[in-house]
Design a protein around this motif. Structure first.
Motif, mmCIF file in Angstrom:
data_model
loop_
_atom_site.group_PDB
_atom_site.id
_atom_site.type_symbol
_atom_site.label_atom_id
_atom_site.label_comp_id
_atom_site.label_asym_id
_atom_site.label_seq_id
_atom_site.Cartn_x
_atom_site.Cartn_y
_atom_site.Cartn_z
ATOM 1 N N LEU A 172 83.133 56.077 -6.300
ATOM 2 C CA LEU A 172 82.517 55.411 -6.887
ATOM 3 C C LEU A 172 83.721 54.703 -8.008
ATOM 4 O O LEU A 172 84.319 55.560 -8.634
ATOM 5 N N ASN A 173 83.526 53.367 -8.214
ATOM 6 C CA ASN A 173 84.190 52.864 -9.322
ATOM 7 C C ASN A 173 83.040 52.164 -10.168
ATOM 8 O O ASN A 173 82.519 51.169 -9.843
ATOM 9 N N VAL A 174 83.090 52.816 -11.360
ATOM 10 C CA VAL A 174 81.985 52.362 -12.143
ATOM 11 C C VAL A 174 82.707 51.803 -13.486
ATOM 12 O O VAL A 174 83.290 52.373 -14.234
ATOM 13 N N GLY A 175 82.669 50.408 -13.583
ATOM 14 C CA GLY A 175 83.384 49.714 -14.745
ATOM 15 C C GLY A 175 84.940 50.213 -14.677
ATOM 16 O O GLY A 175 85.199 50.136 -15.829
ATOM 17 N N GLY A 176 85.627 50.393 -13.608
ATOM 18 C CA GLY A 176 86.960 50.986 -13.486
ATOM 19 C C GLY A 176 87.038 52.069 -13.584
ATOM 20 O O GLY A 176 88.310 52.716 -13.481
ATOM 21 N N GLU A 177 86.305 53.251 -13.999
ATOM 22 C CA GLU A 177 86.354 54.638 -13.933
ATOM 23 C C GLU A 177 85.954 55.091 -12.321
ATOM 24 O O GLU A 177 84.762 54.651 -11.954
ATOM 25 N N ILE A 178 86.708 55.924 -11.936
ATOM 26 C CA ILE A 178 86.753 56.402 -10.343
ATOM 27 C C ILE A 178 86.061 57.609 -10.545
ATOM 28 O O ILE A 178 86.487 58.752 -11.300
ATOM 29 N N TYR A 179 84.647 57.874 -9.592
ATOM 30 C CA TYR A 179 84.047 59.267 -9.732
ATOM 31 C C TYR A 179 84.173 59.404 -8.113
ATOM 32 O O TYR A 179 83.971 58.672 -7.417
ATOM 33 N N THR A 180 84.144 60.891 -7.926
ATOM 34 C CA THR A 180 83.830 61.311 -6.716
ATOM 35 C C THR A 180 82.537 62.307 -6.798
ATOM 36 O O THR A 180 82.631 63.330 -7.520
#
Length: 292
Positions: free
Chosen positions: A22-30
């Protein structure tokens, strides 16, 4: 470039495989699909069960245009079922807003419990945040014609009081909270005020209550607007918390100051300076509060 995947395309839904980036507002999460759909009736649950279209960034990550840093606490809650926040967490208002956007009702309930269990000074927002309030009011005299018939007009005179409030706060999230709680009352309904200088941490409110002797038509003709405040009240049914707001009109400056104090004190502010008379806070011309 962002690509829009139709929620009607079942092959796209079935192509989602763990792990999901996921790209949430520029932050990447897996994370995993199971985590994202933990609350099926939430917006995230709808996104990842194909009920809502999704966007992808140019790297193939699913893109969500929300606050990326706060999303970590939402994701951790979905993983563990617990709300784990660091000591002196300063963005509780923002977290509550994000949880409400994603419609994760169990998380909203946990935030409510956290707010009631943590001392006021630790409920969110940077310690030492300053709120400066300056208030003013002026009387204006209106002359208008009151129509009694086709050619029968009566000249009327009416006084209205215009109120102005300038707010400066070093904690921008608090100004956003005020924009949620205070609304302008217009002919189109209730509208939210916006910070006049969002990068300068400023908010300006201007309103004119309608006196009984001023017809609504003449009030609207002057482009006047009223001001209301909404106090959220929690109700519970079947272990689900529902927030309901009942707008109440602000008819004088004392009423505004009283409501502002309720909101600011609940967020951990304390009165630091009152001008001109500290013993008459509701009739002050300026007010300074500090979060401690």
């Amino acid at each position: 470039m962002l690509d829009l995947n139709s929620s009607d395309d079942s092959s796209k839904r079935n192509s989602l495989k763990d792990p999901i980036s996921l790209n949430v507002g520029g932050e990447i999460y897996t994370t995993t699909l199971d985590t994202l759909t933990r609350c099926r009736d939430s917006m995230l649950g709808a996104m990842f069960t194909g009920q809502i279209p999704t966007l992808r960034d140019n790297c193939g990550n699913i893109f969500i245009d929300r606050d990326g840093k706060v999303f970590r606490y939402i994701l951790n809650y979905l993983r563990s079922g617990f709300l784990d926040l660091p000591d002196c967490f300063s963005e509780l208002t923002l977290l509550r807003r994000e949880a409400d956007f994603f419609q994760i009702r169990p998380l909203l309930e946990e935030i409510r419990r956290y707010e009631t269990s943590v001392p006021l000074g630790l409920r969110g927002g940077p310690l030492g945040a300053i709120l400066i309030v300056k208030v003013d009011s002026k009387v204006r005299v209106l002359h208008f014609n009151l129509r009694h018939g086709p050619e029968n007009y009566e000249l009327r005179t009416c006084s209205v009081r215009a109120f102005t409030v300038d707010l400066f706060c070093t904690w921008r999230a608090f100004l956003a909270l005020l924009c949620e709680r205070f609304s302008y009352k217009t002919t189109q309904g209730l509208t939210s005020p916006n910070p006049c200088h969002p990068r300068q941490n400023r908010l300006k409110l201007e309103w004119v209550p309608r006196p009984d002797e001023l017809p609504q038509e003449q009030y609207d003709k002057q482009n006047y607007r009223g001001l209301t405040v909404s106090s959220p009240e929690a109700t519970w049914s079947d272990d689900i918390v529902n927030m309901q707001c009942s707008p109440c009109e602000i008819t004088d400056m004392q009423g505004f100051v009283e409501e502002l104090l309720k909101i600011s004190l609940a967020e951990g502010f304390k009165v630091d300076l009152v001008t001109p008379d500290p013993t008459e806070i509701l009739t002050c011309t300026s007010l300074r509060l500090v979060k401690s």
